[in-house]
Design a protein around this motif. Sequence first.
Motif, PDB file in Angstrom:
ATOM      1  N   ALA A  30       0.851  -1.191   0.000  1.00  0.00           N
ATOM      2  CA  ALA A  30       0.000   0.000   0.000  1.00  0.00           C
ATOM      3  C   ALA A  30       0.882   1.235   0.000  1.00  0.00           C
ATOM      4  O   ALA A  30       1.922   1.269   0.664  1.00  0.00           O
ATOM      5  N   THR A  31       0.473   2.247  -0.772  1.00  0.00           N
ATOM      6  CA  THR A  31       1.206   3.510  -0.830  1.00  0.00           C
ATOM      7  C   THR A  31       0.341   4.618  -0.236  1.00  0.00           C
ATOM      8  O   THR A  31      -0.862   4.442  -0.017  1.00  0.00           O
ATOM      9  N   ILE A  32       0.974   5.763   0.032  1.00  0.00           N
ATOM     10  CA  ILE A  32       0.247   6.829   0.721  1.00  0.00           C
ATOM     11  C   ILE A  32      -0.313   7.869  -0.242  1.00  0.00           C
ATOM     12  O   ILE A  32      -1.025   8.781   0.178  1.00  0.00           O
ATOM     13  N   GLY A  33       0.006   7.733  -1.540  1.00  0.00           N
ATOM     14  CA  GLY A  33      -0.510   8.681  -2.521  1.00  0.00           C
ATOM     15  C   GLY A  33      -1.987   8.442  -2.808  1.00  0.00           C
ATOM     16  O   GLY A  33      -2.564   7.425  -2.390  1.00  0.00           O
ATOM     17  N   PRO A  34      -2.620   9.348  -3.552  1.00  0.00           N
ATOM     18  CA  PRO A  34      -4.061   9.220  -3.826  1.00  0.00           C
ATOM     19  C   PRO A  34      -4.407   8.074  -4.767  1.00  0.00           C
ATOM     20  O   PRO A  34      -5.517   7.557  -4.739  1.00  0.00           O
ATOM     21  N   GLU A  35      -3.447   7.680  -5.619  1.00  0.00           N
ATOM     22  CA  GLU A  35      -3.698   6.620  -6.586  1.00  0.00           C
ATOM     23  C   GLU A  35      -2.671   5.502  -6.425  1.00  0.00           C
ATOM     24  O   GLU A  35      -1.525   5.741  -6.070  1.00  0.00           O
ATOM     25  N   PRO A  36      -3.076   4.243  -6.710  1.00  0.00           N
ATOM     26  CA  PRO A  36      -2.116   3.132  -6.641  1.00  0.00           C
ATOM     27  C   PRO A  36      -0.951   3.351  -7.604  1.00  0.00           C
ATOM     28  O   PRO A  36      -1.147   3.818  -8.725  1.00  0.00           O
ATOM     29  N   THR A  37       0.243   3.012  -7.159  1.00  0.00           N
ATOM     30  CA  THR A  37       1.425   3.163  -8.003  1.00  0.00           C
ATOM     31  C   THR A  37       1.555   2.019  -9.003  1.00  0.00           C
ATOM     32  O   THR A  37       2.049   2.202 -10.110  1.00  0.00           O
ATOM     33  N   ARG A  38       1.129   0.825  -8.628  1.00  0.00           N
ATOM     34  CA  ARG A  38       1.166  -0.347  -9.499  1.00  0.00           C
ATOM     35  C   ARG A  38      -0.202  -1.028  -9.461  1.00  0.00           C
ATOM     36  O   ARG A  38      -0.951  -0.907  -8.501  1.00  0.00           O
TER      37      ARG A  38
END
Length: 535
Positions: free
Chosen positions: A145-153
């Motif tokens: 899980a990433t902290i940005g608004p959209e998934p990175t992958r």
Amino acid sequence: MPDPAQRVADWLATYDTPTTSVSHLLCDRHDPHATAITEIGPTLAPTTLTFGDLQQRSRDLATGLADLGIGQGDRIATLLPKGIDLAVTALAVWRLGGVLVPLLSSFAPSAITERLTGSNARLVICEDEQRGKLDTDTPPPWHIATIGPEPTRNGDHTLAALSQRGHGPAPETAVGGDGPIAVVFVSAPVGPPRGVVVPARALAAMHSHHHYGLGVDDEDVYWNTADPGTAHGLYHGVISPLLAGHASLALRAGFFDPELTLDVLGMYQVTNLATDPTTYRTLRAATKTLPPEVVVQRLSSAGEQLSPEVIEWVTDMFGVPVRDHYGQTELGWCAGVPNGDTGEPEQTLVPGAVGGSLPGWKVQVLEAISDEPAPVGAYGRIAVDLRQSPLSWFTGYLDNEAASQVRFTPDGDHYLTGDTGILDREGRLHFSTRDDGAILTHGYRIGPSEVETVLNEHPAVEECGVYSVPDEIAGQLIGARIVLASGFEARDGLAEELREWVCERFAPHAAPAEVDFVAELPRTASGKMRRARLR
């Protein structure tokens, strides 16, 4: 004022129970309107999180994590800087009875993977820019899980999406005093890093050091500069201020800058600073006068011993003494000159002396062979008397019984730190050397064998030996003697290529500052490398 022994007993009675709930102790019992964390951005603009905000946001995230299948005992790793995202994530993990595995963002992919595998992580939560370090040839056994608004992958989650996907109230899990709350990895002199399992009852040791060692009170503006992937950063940058209900600062910057440090001290009127010797040494090298708005009243240092010259400079510059503290990931901090009021006469600051045992601890120096207390002023093995140290909590490394056993005397009465030193007549500890050969550079602890393992993977390296190099700012730097493989020569640029090799496969702070090419390494008659001769 309560007697320190009684206060330690009270903390243990509160934190070491069958119903111990970490999320309640660190968040839910505090005033929801009180400030928990002030995150400082690169422009020095603040973002504030109250305990009420922390409670709601961590509950939302915990609900989503539970919907993902995360539950009690599961290990969740983080590649996050200090600040709000890390605090919310940690509290969400602890609400579920999960185990936090904080990792240094400076680690290279192979070092990260080694620790994720060693901890059996179920989930990794990272900054978007760290996501590339988690790419693997085959699907990993952990969620990302990433902290940005959209998934990175494709297939990744985000904190925002997880916080919105759960159904029903988040569970509030009691883990008990023996329940694990974190796994913190430490470098080993030989072999892979060791996982230190931190139980909930260790909260008592953290609260005690926060109160007595660091001397943080309700009126303080407290700032701990350590990376949350280290013990000092986790125990006293994240956990202990939340535990005590105190506000803390978190500078979200990916680099250390002495001018930025002074700006934060002045702009936010920091009164209590907990940092490391590298910070003090760098400030000394870059600072001629202190800005008048700096009003620090209590200073502490952890990680390695301060030199008398640095202590003198800090005292002259700030107008208050810096208190040196001794400890380890496996202990927390157990000795030093306290910044808090213990009710005892104030300890005399002696150059070269760390200080005496802090409340709840009994630090001794043992004879090398007999395990009996060494005479006053005699060198021996620094140990913690477990019979007189109610705050001790370490019982062993994760899945490493052999390494765990050597940390204790045969009778089990003492924890052996692996360090040597002396005790003077006043009970002050004088640190001498580290028996395990660890290198402390820029506040990080590096095992020589970890760097050697990475270097030996380079096709030009037949074998190598890693050692420490004294440095005025970093404390120690890393040096490497390289024996080249057949067909390779010491060409221009090879040393820099080897440094980059370590940066990319381990960490930038572990890259050797000095690289020398030699015909052979110094060895004993039995073939064992003689590290002392590498210098």
